[in-house]
Design a protein around this motif. Structure first.
Motif, mmCIF file in Angstrom:
data_model
loop_
_atom_site.group_PDB
_atom_site.id
_atom_site.type_symbol
_atom_site.label_atom_id
_atom_site.label_comp_id
_atom_site.label_asym_id
_atom_site.label_seq_id
_atom_site.Cartn_x
_atom_site.Cartn_y
_atom_site.Cartn_z
ATOM 1 N N ALA A 130 -8.293 2.304 -10.638
ATOM 2 C CA ALA A 130 -8.388 1.652 -11.951
ATOM 3 C C ALA A 130 -8.189 2.673 -13.080
ATOM 4 O O ALA A 130 -7.474 2.389 -14.056
ATOM 5 N N ASN A 131 -8.790 3.845 -12.943
ATOM 6 C CA ASN A 131 -8.623 4.884 -13.970
ATOM 7 C C ASN A 131 -7.177 5.362 -14.049
ATOM 8 O O ASN A 131 -6.653 5.595 -15.145
ATOM 9 N N THR A 132 -6.516 5.488 -12.906
ATOM 10 C CA THR A 132 -5.106 5.893 -12.901
ATOM 11 C C THR A 132 -4.257 4.828 -13.591
ATOM 12 O O THR A 132 -3.359 5.151 -14.377
ATOM 13 N N MET A 133 -4.536 3.558 -13.325
ATOM 14 C CA MET A 133 -3.796 2.477 -13.984
ATOM 15 C C MET A 133 -3.992 2.544 -15.499
ATOM 16 O O MET A 133 -3.026 2.401 -16.258
ATOM 17 N N LEU A 134 -5.232 2.761 -15.938
ATOM 18 C CA LEU A 134 -5.499 2.870 -17.373
ATOM 19 C C LEU A 134 -4.753 4.045 -17.993
ATOM 20 O O LEU A 134 -4.207 3.923 -19.097
ATOM 21 N N GLU A 135 -4.729 5.163 -17.290
ATOM 22 C CA GLU A 135 -3.983 6.327 -17.788
ATOM 23 C C GLU A 135 -2.502 6.014 -17.917
ATOM 24 O O GLU A 135 -1.867 6.380 -18.908
ATOM 25 N N LEU A 136 -1.951 5.319 -16.925
ATOM 26 C CA LEU A 136 -0.537 4.912 -16.984
ATOM 27 C C LEU A 136 -0.272 4.012 -18.190
ATOM 28 O O LEU A 136 0.701 4.195 -18.922
ATOM 29 N N ILE A 137 -1.152 3.045 -18.382
ATOM 30 C CA ILE A 137 -1.002 2.109 -19.492
ATOM 31 C C ILE A 137 -1.128 2.837 -20.824
ATOM 32 O O ILE A 137 -0.296 2.672 -21.725
#
Length: 149
Positions: A130-137
């Motif tokens: 989830a944190n990686t997805m947020l960083e990508l976004i």
């Protein structure tokens, strides 16, 4: 589509959580948005109205509507900010503090139920993903305008 997209899984999961929270809040004639606001307001010092929107990830118009309803229900009161004459602090009333306790209990019970049914290892993996997805976004690199013309 044979396989569900990541977006679909995230959206349907969040919609399920939202529905569950709204059902619980409805038992107290409230909503998830109100409960989230109650939890986000400092119960002792109050919270600046300008800080509340970013803290909750809510747009100003939606937040204004939520705060208006909360004030009408006697959950909050607005007071001048002693450190900034132009600002307003949102304070919980005694009823607001009572409802904050209820809202916090609803969130903590959901957390408990998830932790009872999902291993620590899987939860840690979920948090990393989830944190990686947020960083990508947040990096704004997913939809580079040059690549998608």
């Amino acid at each position: 589509m044979k396989e569900k997209t990541i977006d679909y899984i995230l959206r349907s999961t969040w919609m399920g959580v939202q529905k569950m929270y709204n059902e619980e809040a409805g038992r107290k004639e409230s909503t998830m948005a109100t409960g989230f606001a109650l939890i986000s307001i400092d119960p002792e010092e109050g919270t600046a109205s300008t800080a509340l929107g970013p803290k909750m990830g809510m747009e100003a118009t939606s937040l204004s509507r939520t705060l208006k309803v909360m004030e009408e229900k006697g959950l909050i009161e607005r007071k001048p900010n002693p450190l900034d004459g132009r600002g307003v602090l949102i304070h919980l009333t005694p009823f607001g503090k009572e409802m904050r306790t209820f809202s916090k209990g609803v969130v903590l019970r959901f957390d408990e139920a998830v932790k009872e049914n999902i291993s620590v290892e899987d939860l840690n993996t979920f948090k990393r993903v989830a944190n990686t997805m947020l960083e990508l976004i947040n990096s704004k690199k997913i939809y580079d305008s040059e690549k998608h013309l």
